[in-house]
Structure formats: structure tokens, C-alpha cells
Design a protein around this motif. Structure first.
Motif, PDB file in Angstrom:
ATOM      1  N   ILE A   2      84.977  12.148 -40.371  1.00 39.44           N
ATOM      2  CA  ILE A   2      86.091  13.012 -40.761  1.00 39.44           C
ATOM      3  C   ILE A   2      85.579  14.406 -41.075  1.00 39.44           C
ATOM      4  O   ILE A   2      86.217  15.420 -40.732  1.00 39.44           O
ATOM      5  CB  ILE A   2      86.808  12.394 -41.976  1.00 39.44           C
ATOM      6  CG1 ILE A   2      87.441  11.053 -41.595  1.00 39.44           C
ATOM      7  CG2 ILE A   2      87.856  13.352 -42.527  1.00 39.44           C
ATOM      8  CD1 ILE A   2      88.086  10.337 -42.748  1.00 39.44           C
ATOM      9  N   ARG A   3      84.389  14.453 -41.735  1.00 39.53           N
ATOM     10  CA  ARG A   3      83.828  15.758 -42.070  1.00 39.53           C
ATOM     11  C   ARG A   3      83.484  16.543 -40.804  1.00 39.53           C
ATOM     12  O   ARG A   3      83.722  17.760 -40.729  1.00 39.53           O
ATOM     13  CB  ARG A   3      82.583  15.559 -42.938  1.00 39.53           C
ATOM     14  CG  ARG A   3      81.974  16.862 -43.431  1.00 39.53           C
ATOM     15  CD  ARG A   3      80.776  16.595 -44.319  1.00 39.53           C
ATOM     16  NE  ARG A   3      81.170  15.810 -45.499  1.00 39.53           N
ATOM     17  CZ  ARG A   3      80.321  15.376 -46.402  1.00 39.53           C
ATOM     18  NH1 ARG A   3      79.005  15.607 -46.240  1.00 39.53           N
ATOM     19  NH2 ARG A   3      80.755  14.702 -47.433  1.00 39.53           N
ATOM     20  N   LEU A   4      82.922  15.876 -39.770  1.00 36.06           N
ATOM     21  CA  LEU A   4      82.591  16.551 -38.511  1.00 36.06           C
ATOM     22  C   LEU A   4      83.851  17.060 -37.826  1.00 36.06           C
ATOM     23  O   LEU A   4      83.905  18.209 -37.342  1.00 36.06           O
ATOM     24  CB  LEU A   4      81.840  15.587 -37.589  1.00 36.06           C
ATOM     25  CG  LEU A   4      81.470  16.106 -36.210  1.00 36.06           C
ATOM     26  CD1 LEU A   4      80.549  17.332 -36.325  1.00 36.06           C
ATOM     27  CD2 LEU A   4      80.798  15.010 -35.374  1.00 36.06           C
ATOM     28  N   SER A   6      86.646  17.848 -39.230  1.00 29.63           N
ATOM     29  CA  SER A   6      87.172  18.964 -40.016  1.00 29.63           C
ATOM     30  C   SER A   6      86.407  20.239 -39.718  1.00 29.63           C
ATOM     31  O   SER A   6      86.991  21.332 -39.612  1.00 29.63           O
ATOM     32  CB  SER A   6      87.080  18.634 -41.513  1.00 29.63           C
ATOM     33  OG  SER A   6      87.818  17.468 -41.825  1.00 29.63           O
ATOM     34  N   TRP A   7      85.056  20.098 -39.611  1.00 30.37           N
ATOM     35  CA  TRP A   7      84.237  21.282 -39.323  1.00 30.37           C
ATOM     36  C   TRP A   7      84.582  21.852 -37.956  1.00 30.37           C
ATOM     37  O   TRP A   7      84.680  23.075 -37.774  1.00 30.37           O
ATOM     38  CB  TRP A   7      82.761  20.884 -39.371  1.00 30.37           C
ATOM     39  CG  TRP A   7      81.830  22.054 -39.163  1.00 30.37           C
ATOM     40  CD1 TRP A   7      81.427  22.960 -40.066  1.00 30.37           C
ATOM     41  CD2 TRP A   7      81.218  22.406 -37.918  1.00 30.37           C
ATOM     42  NE1 TRP A   7      80.602  23.886 -39.502  1.00 30.37           N
ATOM     43  CE2 TRP A   7      80.438  23.559 -38.157  1.00 30.37           C
ATOM     44  CE3 TRP A   7      81.246  21.855 -36.621  1.00 30.37           C
ATOM     45  CZ2 TRP A   7      79.715  24.179 -37.169  1.00 30.37           C
ATOM     46  CZ3 TRP A   7      80.508  22.489 -35.642  1.00 30.37           C
ATOM     47  CH2 TRP A   7      79.748  23.636 -35.914  1.00 30.37           C
TER      48      TRP A   7
END
Length: 456
Positions: A2-4, A6-7
Motif C-alpha cells: 500500500i505504501r508503494l 501511495s508513493w
């Protein structure tokens, strides 16, 4: 994951924003020092933002460089403070562990790292005191007296030092100063109170006790007993010089402790000397029933000055049932019967108590009975021999010494209310085989002395 995601989304949005900004229509004309520039509006805005970000970056670097000396100094102070606190903690542990030398060294290190820290100074003074360096400890404590925050602690240390050096006057001075600064200081109040009682300053002592706050029932009971003991001491002191004042103090003590035998005996003696026989007998009768104290019964027998031995025996028999329920009652009755030459009554009174556990007083009285009734010197000597090895009778005892009469303070320790009516742990005097019956101790066997001796 999810963080990737979002980035990636944020990067795309920023890129789209920059592209939209550069693609804005229109131009911007800038003239600086004879130079003219006409960049696109979006490019100009982007360059302006870039320059602002560059200025902020440069300023943060410069400010960080300029603040480095102060930051290093602050970090050094914090490190010294942490080291000082650690040294102070280790010094306290060393002192409690019985290593005053290491405690003093650590306390000095703590003072070097924590200038002006009162706890470090106190610890060094305590370590000096434990090492026997009295002069150094005294200097530390005197330096700490100037501060209101550490004055009481310093006076406490000076008091301990004075006591260790057996300087009682100096110790009392420090206790009085502490009490003036901190009236709630327990050790100071105790030291001043002990000095007052030791010197017989009963009025000041009872004033201190009266001012003491109480928080629960137990503390209230302790306070009432101390008040009663002091009032009894005042009565005892004034009994011969001012009987009315002594009677007032004794009755005050009895209001506080209704069954306090020493106060009752003083009040009864004064009533007897004033011719108030009924009051004395009523008081003694109540005390006898409440406590069974032999001195109360003995004084009851002599409540009428000039009474004959037969009259005293009759009065004792009114007070004590036959057969006597206790050893003390049996000894009082036997004493009165011996004085009246009623040998069978004396022997019967002691019969339940003259077995293997007979006390010195019982053995002595039995020796008198054998000699007086039968003239049997052999049996009398046998009882005297038993008296040498017999258990002691109860007597007023405090700090390993005995007294014929109650005393308000111990002559050994100076402690108030130290005397108790009990069997002594060790015998101070032992009778010999050659001792006559009249010379042997017989606790509560003989009547208490009055102003006028009673006739036989």
C-alpha cells in the motif's frame, strides 16, 4: 504494498502538477540591471519556487552550523548532569551499603558535576560523619544551615554528630532550633520532650503533649497515658509540699487513666492524711477490683491511722475473699494475719501458693509463720533456703533495675513511663541463709508508709 502504491500515486500527481504549471499560457517580463527576461508564466513560477526552496535549504544549513557550538555545549551539560545524578545515586547506595569512603568520593564527584546541589553536600557530610571526620562534617552542615531548604536537614546532621560525641547540651540546642523551624519534626520534639522530663520540667512537658495532634484512636490512647504519667509525676513531686495541688494532679491523672495505680496511691495517701478515710477507701477499693495491685490493698488496710493489727486484718478481710483468688491477695491477707498473730489464717491463705512454684515473698511469709506459730527454726530456715532459689515477685521494674515505689522516669535511660509492675528478669539482690525473715524482700507484704505510722 500500500505504501508503494501511495508513493507512485503521489509522484504521478506531483509530476502532473509540475507539467500543468509549466504549460500555463502567458509570459512574464523581468528586467534586472538592464537585462530583460520573458520566460513562460509556468516556468517563471516553477523557478521562483525552486529558488525559494534553495534559499530555505541554505538557511537551514547555515543556522545548523551557527547553532552547533551551543548544541554541543548543551549536550555536554546534559551529559554532566546525567553523570552527576548517577554519581549521587551511587553515593547514596554506597553509604547505605556501609562504604562511607566510596560514598564521600562519589558525593564529591556529584558536587563537581552538579554545582550547588544540596543533596550531594548532605551526602558528603553524612559520609564524613560515618568516617569519623567530625570537623569536615560540621563545616558542611554549617554551610547548609544558611539555606532555608536545607537548614532542617543540616541541623539534623549536627544533632546526630553532637550525640555521637556525647555533647548533650549541643545536641539539645540543635533539637530546639529544629523544632523552631519545623514544629512537626518528630525527632526534635522527642529530644526536647525527653530533656524536659529528665529535668523534671513537668509543666512544659505536659504543655508539649497537650499540643500534639492525634490522628487515630491508638495515638489518642498514647497521648492520654503520657498526660496521666506526667500529671502523676507532678502529684508525686508536690505530695509533701502542697498536698492540695498534688491531689488535683493525681485526680487529673485518674480522669485520663481511671486504673492508674501510682496516681491512685498518691490520691489515697493525701485523702488519708487529710482525714478523708472514706474517699481513700472507696478509691482503693475500686483500684483493687480493677487491677488487683497489692499496694492498693496494703494501703487500704492502713487507711485508718492508729488502727490496731486486728482492725487492719478486719479491713483486709472486707476487701479480700477467702480463700484468696490470687497470690498477691494471699500475700496481703497473710501479712495482715501475721501482724495480728492469726497464724492459722495466714497459713490457710498461703496454702494454695506455697507449692513448688512458691515465690520469694511466699517463702518469706511461710518462714515467719513457722517461726511465729511453732517456734520451729529448722522449718523457718528451710523456707528461707527456698526463698534464695524461688522466683521473684512482681515489683516496679525499668531497664533492668527495680524500685520499691513507682518512678516517672528511668534513672538509667531517662525514659518516661519506663517502670512496669512485673517480675524482674534478673534478681538484683539475693537473700542469704543467714538473713532473718524481717530482712527478706516481701513485695507488697508490708503496709506502705504513711505520714503517721500505724500501731500494732
Amino acid at each position: 504494498m500500500i505504501r508503494l502504491a501511495s508513493w507512485i500515486v503521489a509522484s504521478l500527481l506531483i509530476t502532473a502538477g509540475i507539467a500543468w504549471l509549466i504549460a500555463l499560457p502567458g509570459t512574464l517580463t523581468l528586467e534586472v540591471a538592464g537585462y530583460r527576461m520573458q520566460p513562460q508564466l509556468g516556468a517563471a513560477i516553477f523557478m521562483l519556487l525552486l529558488v525559494a526552496a534553495l534559499i530555505i535549504l541554505v538557511w537551514s544549513i547555515v543556522s545548523r552550523v551557527l547553532a552547533t557550538p551551543g548544541s554541543l555545549a548543551r549536550r555536554g551539560r546534559e551529559r554532566r548532569k546525567e553523570q552527576g545524578v548517577d554519581a549521587l545515586s551511587d553515593a547514596f547506595i554506597a553509604l547505605q551499603s556501609g562504604d562511607p569512603a566510596r560514598a564521600r568520593s562519589l558525593a564529591r564527584e556529584a558536587q563537581a558535576r552538579l554545582p550547588g546541589n544540596a543533596a550531594a553536600q548532605l551526602l558528603e557530610a553524612r559520609a564524613d560523619l560515618a568516617l569519623g571526620d567530625m570537623s569536615a562534617a560540621r563545616e558542611h552542615y554549617r554551610a547548609l544551615i544558611a539555606s532555608e531548604k536545607t537548614a532542617v536537614a543540616a541541623l539534623t546532621g549536627l544533632y546526630d554528630q553532637a550525640r555521637a560525641q556525647n555533647r548533650s547540651d549541643a545536641a539539645l540546642t540543635f533539637a530546639r532550633k529544629t523544632l523552631a523551624l519545623a514544629p512537626a519534626s518528630g525527632w526534635a520534639a522527642s529530644a526536647v520532650f525527653d530533656d524536659l522530663t529528665r529535668n523534671g520540667q513537668w509543666a512544659e512537658a505536659v504543655a508539649m503533649v497537650n499540643a500534639e495532634p492525634v490522628a487515630n484512636r491508638e495515638e489518642r490512647a498514647v497521648k492520654r497515658r503520657r498526660q496521666a504519667v506526667i500529671e502523676t509525676a507532678r502529684a508525686r513531686e508536690a505530695e509533701n509540699t502542697d498536698p492540695l495541688v498534688a491531689l488535683d494532679h493525681a485526680l487529673t491523672a485518674l480522669k485520663l487513666l481511671p486504673d492508674f495505680v501510682p496516681a491512685a496511691l498518691i490520691a489515697a495517701r493525701i485523702h488519708i492524711n487529710r482525714g478523708e478515710t472514706r474517699k481513700a477507701m472507696s478509691l482503693l477499693r475500686r483500684i483493687w477490683r480493677a487491677t488487683g495491685h497489692p499496694d492498693a490493698a496494703a494501703l487500704y488496710a492502713n487507711a485508718q491511722p492508729g488502727a490496731s493489727a486486728l482492725e487492719r486484718l478486719k479491713r483486709v478481710r472486707e476487701l479480700i475473699e477467702t480463700p484468696p483468688a490470687t497470690r498477691a491477695a494471699a500475700m496481703v491477707l497473710a501479712r495482715a494475719a501475721i501482724d495480728a498473730y492469726d497464724w492459722p489464717l495466714a497459713r490457710n491463705a498461703l496454702a494454695p501458693f506455697n507449692g513448688p512454684e512458691a515465690t520469694q515473698g511466699v517463702c518469706t511469709l511461710m518462714a515467719e509463720i513457722e517461726e511465729g506459730q511453732n517456734g520451729d527454726q529448722g522449718k523457718a530456715r528451710e523456707w528461707l533456703a527456698r526463698a534464695v532459689r524461688a522466683p521473684r515477685d512482681p515489683v516496679w521494674t525499668a531497664d533492668g533495675i527495680t524500685s520499691d515505689e513507682w518512678e516517672p522516669i528511668s534513672p538509667v535511660s531517662g525514659r518516661l513511663d519506663a517502670f512496669e509492675w512485673k517480675v524482674p528478669v534478673t534478681a538484683v539482690h539475693r537473700p542469704t541463709l543467714e538473713t532473718t525473715p524481717s530482712q527478706l524482700p516481701a513485695v507488697a507484704a508490708e503496709p506502705l508508709p504513711l505520714a503517721q505510722p500505724a500501731s500494732q
